[in-house]
Design an enzyme around this catalytic site. Structure first.
Site, PDB file in Angstrom:
ATOM      1  N   TYR A   1     -13.027  -3.864  10.959  1.00 35.19           N
ATOM      2  CA  TYR A   1     -11.721  -3.212  10.788  1.00 35.19           C
ATOM      3  C   TYR A   1     -10.915  -3.315  12.086  1.00 35.19           C
ATOM      4  O   TYR A   1      -9.744  -3.698  12.071  1.00 35.19           O
ATOM      5  CB  TYR A   1     -11.949  -1.755  10.382  1.00 35.19           C
ATOM      6  CG  TYR A   1     -10.705  -0.902  10.287  1.00 35.19           C
ATOM      7  CD1 TYR A   1      -9.929  -0.896   9.132  1.00 35.19           C
ATOM      8  CD2 TYR A   1     -10.308  -0.086  11.348  1.00 35.19           C
ATOM      9  CE1 TYR A   1      -8.794  -0.099   9.044  1.00 35.19           C
ATOM     10  CE2 TYR A   1      -9.185   0.712  11.267  1.00 35.19           C
ATOM     11  CZ  TYR A   1      -8.431   0.705  10.112  1.00 35.19           C
ATOM     12  OH  TYR A   1      -7.297   1.489  10.026  1.00 35.19           O
TER      13      TYR A   1
ATOM     14  N   SER B   1      -3.801   0.146  14.307  1.00 31.69           N
ATOM     15  CA  SER B   1      -4.621   1.353  14.549  1.00 31.69           C
ATOM     16  C   SER B   1      -5.025   1.420  16.003  1.00 31.69           C
ATOM     17  O   SER B   1      -5.136   0.390  16.688  1.00 31.69           O
ATOM     18  CB  SER B   1      -5.881   1.300  13.686  1.00 31.69           C
ATOM     19  OG  SER B   1      -6.779   2.304  14.086  1.00 31.69           O
TER      20      SER B   1
ATOM     21  N   GLY C   1       0.813  -1.221   0.000  1.00 30.64           N
ATOM     22  CA  GLY C   1       0.000   0.000   0.000  1.00 30.64           C
ATOM     23  C   GLY C   1       0.841   1.262   0.000  1.00 30.64           C
ATOM     24  O   GLY C   1       0.499   2.252   0.644  1.00 30.64           O
TER      25      GLY C   1
ATOM     26  N   LYS D   1      -7.240  -5.177  12.999  1.00 31.39           N
ATOM     27  CA  LYS D   1      -6.076  -4.467  13.546  1.00 31.39           C
ATOM     28  C   LYS D   1      -5.656  -5.093  14.880  1.00 31.39           C
ATOM     29  O   LYS D   1      -4.467  -5.204  15.175  1.00 31.39           O
ATOM     30  CB  LYS D   1      -6.398  -2.976  13.699  1.00 31.39           C
ATOM     31  CG  LYS D   1      -6.636  -2.277  12.357  1.00 31.39           C
ATOM     32  CD  LYS D   1      -5.420  -2.381  11.463  1.00 31.39           C
ATOM     33  CE  LYS D   1      -5.563  -1.680  10.139  1.00 31.39           C
ATOM     34  NZ  LYS D   1      -4.355  -1.766   9.307  1.00 31.39           N
TER      35      LYS D   1
HETATM   36  N1  LIG Z   1      -6.226   7.068   8.025  1.00 34.63           N
HETATM   37  C1  LIG Z   1      -6.341   6.820   9.327  1.00 34.63           C
HETATM   38  O1  LIG Z   1      -6.988   7.571  10.080  1.00 34.63           O
HETATM   39  C2  LIG Z   1      -5.635   5.618   9.921  1.00 34.63           C
HETATM   40  C3  LIG Z   1      -5.555   5.531  11.315  1.00 34.63           C
HETATM   41  C4  LIG Z   1      -4.893   4.442  11.888  1.00 34.63           C
HETATM   42  C5  LIG Z   1      -4.350   3.482  11.094  1.00 34.63           C
HETATM   43  N2  LIG Z   1      -4.431   3.580   9.739  1.00 34.63           N
HETATM   44  C6  LIG Z   1      -3.805   2.524   8.941  1.00 34.63           C
HETATM   45  O2  LIG Z   1      -2.746   3.117   8.210  1.00 34.63           O
HETATM   46  C7  LIG Z   1      -2.527   2.365   7.005  1.00 34.63           C
HETATM   47  C8  LIG Z   1      -2.552   3.308   5.813  1.00 34.63           C
HETATM   48  O3  LIG Z   1      -3.819   3.934   5.786  1.00 34.63           O
HETATM   49  P1  LIG Z   1      -4.131   5.246   4.918  1.00 34.63           P
HETATM   50  O4  LIG Z   1      -5.035   6.080   5.728  1.00 34.63           O
HETATM   51  O5  LIG Z   1      -2.852   5.803   4.386  1.00 34.63           O
HETATM   52  O6  LIG Z   1      -5.014   4.582   3.771  1.00 34.63           O
HETATM   53  P2  LIG Z   1      -5.211   4.910   2.212  1.00 34.63           P
HETATM   54  O7  LIG Z   1      -4.837   6.329   1.930  1.00 34.63           O
HETATM   55  O8  LIG Z   1      -6.571   4.433   1.895  1.00 34.63           O
HETATM   56  O9  LIG Z   1      -4.104   3.960   1.526  1.00 34.63           O
HETATM   57  C9  LIG Z   1      -4.240   2.565   1.586  1.00 34.63           C
HETATM   58  C10 LIG Z   1      -3.167   1.942   0.730  1.00 34.63           C
HETATM   59  O10 LIG Z   1      -3.359   0.524   0.717  1.00 34.63           O
HETATM   60  C11 LIG Z   1      -3.511   0.109  -0.644  1.00 34.63           C
HETATM   61  N3  LIG Z   1      -4.412  -1.038  -0.738  1.00 34.63           N
HETATM   62  C12 LIG Z   1      -5.699  -1.133  -0.314  1.00 34.63           C
HETATM   63  N4  LIG Z   1      -6.213  -2.321  -0.661  1.00 34.63           N
HETATM   64  C13 LIG Z   1      -5.229  -3.000  -1.310  1.00 34.63           C
HETATM   65  C14 LIG Z   1      -5.156  -4.271  -1.931  1.00 34.63           C
HETATM   66  N5  LIG Z   1      -6.193  -5.106  -1.992  1.00 34.63           N
HETATM   67  N6  LIG Z   1      -3.977  -4.656  -2.495  1.00 34.63           N
HETATM   68  C15 LIG Z   1      -2.895  -3.810  -2.481  1.00 34.63           C
HETATM   69  N7  LIG Z   1      -2.916  -2.597  -1.914  1.00 34.63           N
HETATM   70  C16 LIG Z   1      -4.074  -2.188  -1.347  1.00 34.63           C
HETATM   71  C17 LIG Z   1      -4.065   1.343  -1.365  1.00 34.63           C
HETATM   72  O11 LIG Z   1      -3.848   1.327  -2.775  1.00 34.63           O
HETATM   73  P3  LIG Z   1      -4.955   0.739  -3.812  1.00 34.63           P
HETATM   74  O12 LIG Z   1      -6.312   1.141  -3.292  1.00 34.63           O
HETATM   75  O13 LIG Z   1      -4.605   1.351  -5.134  1.00 34.63           O
HETATM   76  O14 LIG Z   1      -4.766  -0.734  -3.812  1.00 34.63           O
HETATM   77  C18 LIG Z   1      -3.219   2.419  -0.714  1.00 34.63           C
HETATM   78  O15 LIG Z   1      -1.908   2.438  -1.256  1.00 34.63           O
HETATM   79  C19 LIG Z   1      -3.620   1.304   6.979  1.00 34.63           C
HETATM   80  O16 LIG Z   1      -3.124   0.087   7.499  1.00 34.63           O
HETATM   81  C20 LIG Z   1      -4.676   1.869   7.914  1.00 34.63           C
HETATM   82  O17 LIG Z   1      -5.482   0.850   8.458  1.00 34.63           O
HETATM   83  C21 LIG Z   1      -5.065   4.631   9.136  1.00 34.63           C
END
Ligand SMILES: NC(=O)c1ccc[n+]([C@@H]2O[C@H](COP(=O)([O-])OP(=O)(O)OC[C@H]3O[C@@H](n4cnc5c(N)ncnc54)[C@H](OP(=O)(O)O)[C@@H]3O)[C@@H](O)[C@H]2O)c1
Length: 246
Positions: free
Chosen positions: A156, A143, A15, A160
């Protein structure tokens, strides 16, 4: 005294195309590390990085749920950049639906993408790392949802929490040859969290002693430390949320 685990030199980031993953990729490249990144869609930002760092970044379009494609990608990374000795399990999908309104198919999709697929990827990378006699580092991006309850995030949160638990057991199982840790960020602005309204964001900020939302830039140095620094941190989940959850 047992030898410490050296810094990772080739890091695979799932990702890595946008959001936190892209920030991690950018930071590691700036630190001179070789990085492989995949997502279903290679974004213009990732393509631009590949042009800037042609010898240090290998990027590909792969669905983490397509195991043969993931394995082929890892093998190509090894022949292009060298053996993988660092893994950041960052790819995940979000949820924005009450449990009673989430279809069984959607539940399966969330669990497959956020829990099963990262464990399968970890297994594959570890087997190759250990077969080559390498030491290594694993960082799972989990998370704060795994530790505190949030409506609309039941499945979700379960994934996590599963990755947090796996992190601890991996650290035990790997006996110090591979350091396994997790970072658990609070909410930060990204495509995934875009579903949060301004009222919810304001509420999180009000509940955060540091007075601001977590930023990817707050998380990136911690991931870098776990991948590169000489520490004895192992099997831990490091919360990065300004004490919002305390
Ligand atoms: N945003 C928040 O508030 C938050 C808080 C705590 C933890 N997190 C965690 O932080 C991490 C990054 O989150 P983010 O907010 O940066 O999310 P994001 O902007 O939605 O990015 C998610 C990434 O994962 C990739 N991805 C999703 N499904 C996939 C699949 N089937 N195969 C390959 N790649 C895939 C997406 O690319 P494609 O869709 O093109 O595949 C993208 O590169 C995640 O683990 C999330 O759970 C986020």
């Amino acid at each position: 005294m047992s030898e410490s685990v050296p810094p990772a030199s080739v890091v695979l980031v799932s990702g890595g195309s946008r959001g936190l993953g892209l920030a991690i990729v950018t930071d590691l490249l700036a630190a001179g590390i070789k990085v492989a990144a995949f997502a279903r869609t290679v974004t213009p930002e990732l393509t631009a990085l590949a042009s800037k760092y042609p010898d240090h970044l290998y990027a590909g379009s792969v669905d983490i749920n397509d195991s043969p494609a993931v394995q082929a990608f890892v093998k190509t990374v090894e022949s292009t950049l060298g053996p993988v000795d660092g893994l950041v399990n960052n790819a995940a999908i979000g949820q924005d639906s009450l449990h009673v309104h989430t279809s069984p198919e959607r539940l399966e999709d969330i669990i497959q993408t956020n829990l099963t697929a990262p464990l399968v990827l970890t297994r594959f990378v570890l087997r190759r790392m250990l077969a080559k006699g390498l030491k290594g580092r694993i960082v799972n991006v989990t998370s704060i949802c795994a530790q505190r309850g949030y409506p609309g995030l039941v499945a979700y949160s379960a994934t996590k929490g599963g990755m947090d638990a796996a992190t601890r057991s991996l650290a035990r199982e790997l006996g110090g040859r591979v350091l396994a840790n997790a970072v658990a960020p609070g909410f930060f602005a990204s495509d995934m969290s875009a579903v949060l309204g301004q009222t919810q964001l304001d509420q999180i900020v009000r509940r955060t002693p540091t007075g601001h939302l977590t930023e990817p830039e707050d998380v990136v140095p911690v991931v870098r430390m776990l991948l590169l620094d000489n520490t004895n941190i192992n099997g831990q989940v490091l919360v990065i949320d300004g004490a919002a959850s305390i």
